[in-house]
Enzyme design. Structure first.
Site, PDB file in Angstrom:
ATOM      1  N   LYS A  99     -14.538 -24.526  29.972  1.00 51.24           N
ATOM      2  CA  LYS A  99     -13.816 -23.251  30.095  1.00 51.24           C
ATOM      3  C   LYS A  99     -14.762 -22.066  30.203  1.00 51.24           C
ATOM      4  O   LYS A  99     -15.940 -22.148  29.852  1.00 51.24           O
ATOM      5  CB  LYS A  99     -12.831 -23.102  28.950  1.00 51.24           C
ATOM      6  CG  LYS A  99     -11.634 -24.034  29.164  1.00 51.24           C
ATOM      7  CD  LYS A  99     -10.499 -23.811  28.224  1.00 51.24           C
ATOM      8  CE  LYS A  99      -9.354 -24.763  28.624  1.00 51.24           C
ATOM      9  NZ  LYS A  99      -8.383 -24.947  27.570  1.00 51.24           N
TER      10      LYS A  99
ATOM     11  N   ARG B   1     -10.257 -32.696  24.146  1.00 49.25           N
ATOM     12  CA  ARG B   1      -9.840 -32.906  25.548  1.00 49.25           C
ATOM     13  C   ARG B   1     -11.019 -32.495  26.429  1.00 49.25           C
ATOM     14  O   ARG B   1     -11.405 -31.332  26.426  1.00 49.25           O
ATOM     15  CB  ARG B   1      -8.611 -32.038  25.817  1.00 49.25           C
ATOM     16  CG  ARG B   1      -8.051 -32.147  27.226  1.00 49.25           C
ATOM     17  CD  ARG B   1      -6.861 -31.202  27.388  1.00 49.25           C
ATOM     18  NE  ARG B   1      -6.298 -31.282  28.716  1.00 49.25           N
ATOM     19  CZ  ARG B   1      -6.780 -30.633  29.773  1.00 49.25           C
ATOM     20  NH1 ARG B   1      -7.838 -29.874  29.651  1.00 49.25           N
ATOM     21  NH2 ARG B   1      -6.209 -30.761  30.954  1.00 49.25           N
TER      22      ARG B   1
HETATM   23  N1  PMM Z   1      -6.354 -26.716  29.064  1.00 48.38           N
HETATM   24  C1  PMM Z   1      -6.025 -26.909  30.353  1.00 48.38           C
HETATM   25  C2  PMM Z   1      -4.977 -27.778  30.717  1.00 48.38           C
HETATM   26  N2  PMM Z   1      -4.293 -28.445  29.766  1.00 48.38           N
HETATM   27  N3  PMM Z   1      -3.926 -28.968  27.491  1.00 48.38           N
HETATM   28  C3  PMM Z   1      -4.221 -28.790  26.219  1.00 48.38           C
HETATM   29  N4  PMM Z   1      -3.516 -29.453  25.274  1.00 48.38           N
HETATM   30  N5  PMM Z   1      -5.219 -27.967  25.815  1.00 48.38           N
HETATM   31  C4  PMM Z   1      -5.958 -27.259  26.708  1.00 48.38           C
HETATM   32  O1  PMM Z   1      -6.848 -26.522  26.273  1.00 48.38           O
HETATM   33  C5  PMM Z   1      -5.667 -27.395  28.094  1.00 48.38           C
HETATM   34  C6  PMM Z   1      -4.620 -28.282  28.458  1.00 48.38           C
HETATM   35  C7  PMM Z   1      -6.763 -26.150  31.424  1.00 48.38           C
HETATM   36  O2  PMM Z   1      -7.978 -26.765  31.738  1.00 48.38           O
HETATM   37  P1  PMM Z   1      -8.223 -27.799  32.986  1.00 48.38           P
HETATM   38  O3  PMM Z   1      -7.748 -27.103  34.258  1.00 48.38           O
HETATM   39  O4  PMM Z   1      -9.661 -27.980  32.990  1.00 48.38           O
HETATM   40  O5  PMM Z   1      -7.472 -29.042  32.752  1.00 48.38           O
END
Ligand code: PMM
Length: 404
Positions: free
Chosen positions: A212, A252
């Site tokens: 991020k 994650r």
């Molecule tokens: N961040 C993204 C997408 N889904 N789900 C959870 N539970 N927590 C998060 O911090 C989160 C998520 C956005 O990031 P990406 O585009 O890299 O997947």
């Protein structure tokens, strides 16, 4: 550290426009190959998402989202892989669970779709409630908090209560502070430092920082040249290790390998912290396995009369430093003498139980100079059991100076 290590949730974005890996895995075959890579690298859960939450990303219909994710969810689940579905749409969540997903990951925490909590309750899936105030707004117009840690915790507590009222089992709820979702970089670090406060609500906690912007902002100027995705992965892995120390349930991540390595470090550190060796304590081992003895131990008369085979393993904790420095047998346990002593004792004085024999042999092993701990296993591979079996054994572990 006495808490279990966090699980590694590998991110699989089946989207053409994701935050950091946009477009790479839209093709189901490429998505599956990537998921397998994540698993091989140490992920235990694959989080499949079909709609990007990136600022400015194109919103898609639930039907399009389902077209992207359902074949992937089904293929992964049929391979026995634990799947989480990253969606704010209740219909997608319901169909994904029917296709084998066991976790619903809703970045809106159940607020974007009025049916989501009911689907979570009806399916009995794990339910990730992430904190958000809408699709992330890079200009941070909604990022005003007096006390971000307390406010995010309290808002998540309200969402968790709403889920429980809708019938979700509290044991199924996982809370996520939603890093990067209407939080400035500084607020993100405060939330990480305040994870204990979130954990105090009694639910499992997930941390999602991978790649991020807050990491990019941190690293700019701290690493040579422009910061790269590899730099963000290294920083993510560090956050994973620190999250382990505060008892996060899962992290994650896009790069499972670096996080798995960081968690291995956190684990070794935690184990050593929980059982520090006393100064100078020996950690070396001398191991003798499969020592065969014919003897007459057993509860049945025919065992006492006919005798049978026993196999003995002995693992002695010693310090070999003096012996190795001087290369001198007299300074260590002579394993030939150990074998003789074990065979002599085991073949004499029949007893009913291999427990008794193992205890006796441990005492013999401890009688050798310098042995701090003895682990003795007595195997009775031909024991009179009316079933096909490979082996039966008893292991005792005894330390010098401790009477059992
Ligand atoms: N961040 C993204 C997408 N889904 N789900 C959870 N539970 N927590 C998060 O911090 C989160 C998520 C956005 O990031 P990406 O585009 O890299 O997947």
């Amino acid at each position: 550290m006495t808490t279990p290590l966090p699980l590694v949730m590998g991110v699989l974005n089946v989207t053409p426009d994701s935050f950091s890996d946009g477009g790479a895995y839209v093709d189901p075959a490429a998505a599956l190959a990537h998921a397998e890579r994540l698993i091989a690298d140490g992920a235990q859960i694959i989080d499949v998402g079909g709609e990007s939450t990136r600022p400015g990303a194109e919103r898609i219909t639930p039907a399009e989202e389902q077209r992207r994710v359902l074949p992937v969810v089904e293929a992964l689940a049929s391979r026995g892989i634990a799947v989480s579905i990253d969606t704010v749409h209740a219909d997608t969540a319901r169909l994904a669970v029917a296709a084998g997903a066991s976790i619903i990951n809703d970045v809106s925490g159940g607020t974007a779709d009025s049916e989501m909590r009911r689907v979570a309750a009806d399916t009995g899936a794990d339910f990730i409630i992430m904190h958000w105030r809408g699709i992330p707004d890079p200009s941070h117009r909604r990022s005003s908090y007096h006390d971000v840690v307390a406010e995010v915790r309290d808002e998540l507590a309200v969402l968790a209560d709403a889920a429980v009222t809708a019938g979700v089992d509290p044991a199924r709820i996982i809370l996520d502070p939603g890093l990067g979702f209407d939080k400035t970089e500084a607020q993100g670090w405060q939330l990480l430092a305040g994870l204990d406060s979130l954990r105090s609500l009694g639910y499992r906690v997930l941390v999602g920082i991978s790649r991020k912007r807050m990491l990019g902002a941190l690293l700019a100027g701290r690493v040579g040249g422009d910061e790269t995705m590899a730099d963000r992965d290294a920083a993510t892995a560090t956050v994973s290790a620190l999250s382990a120390q505060v008892g996060a349930w899962a992290v994650r991540v896009h790069d499972a390998r670096s996080t798995a390595a960081a968690l291995a470090v956190a684990e070794a550190w935690g184990v050593a912290e929980a059982s520090p060796p006393s100064p100078g304590e020996a950690k070396d081992r001398i191991t003798l396995t499969g020592l065969e003895v014919f003897a007459h131990h057993g509860v049945f008369d025919f065992e006492r009369e006919a005798g049978q085979r026993f196999l003995i393993d002995a693992e002695l904790t010693v310090s070999v430093t003096t012996a190795s420095l001087a290369d001198e047998l007299g300074n260590t346990v002579n394993y030939a003498e150990l074998a003789d002593a074990i065979i002599r004792d085991a073949s004499e004085r029949p007893v009913d139980l291999i427990e008794t024999l193992a205890e006796r042999l441990a005492a013999i092993a401890l009688s050798f100079a310098g042995v701090r701990e003895a682990r003795i296993t007595v195997h009775k591979p031909d024991a009179p059991i009316d079933a096909v079996f490979a082996d039966v054994s008893v292991t005792v572990v005894r330390r010098a100076g401790e009477s059992q």
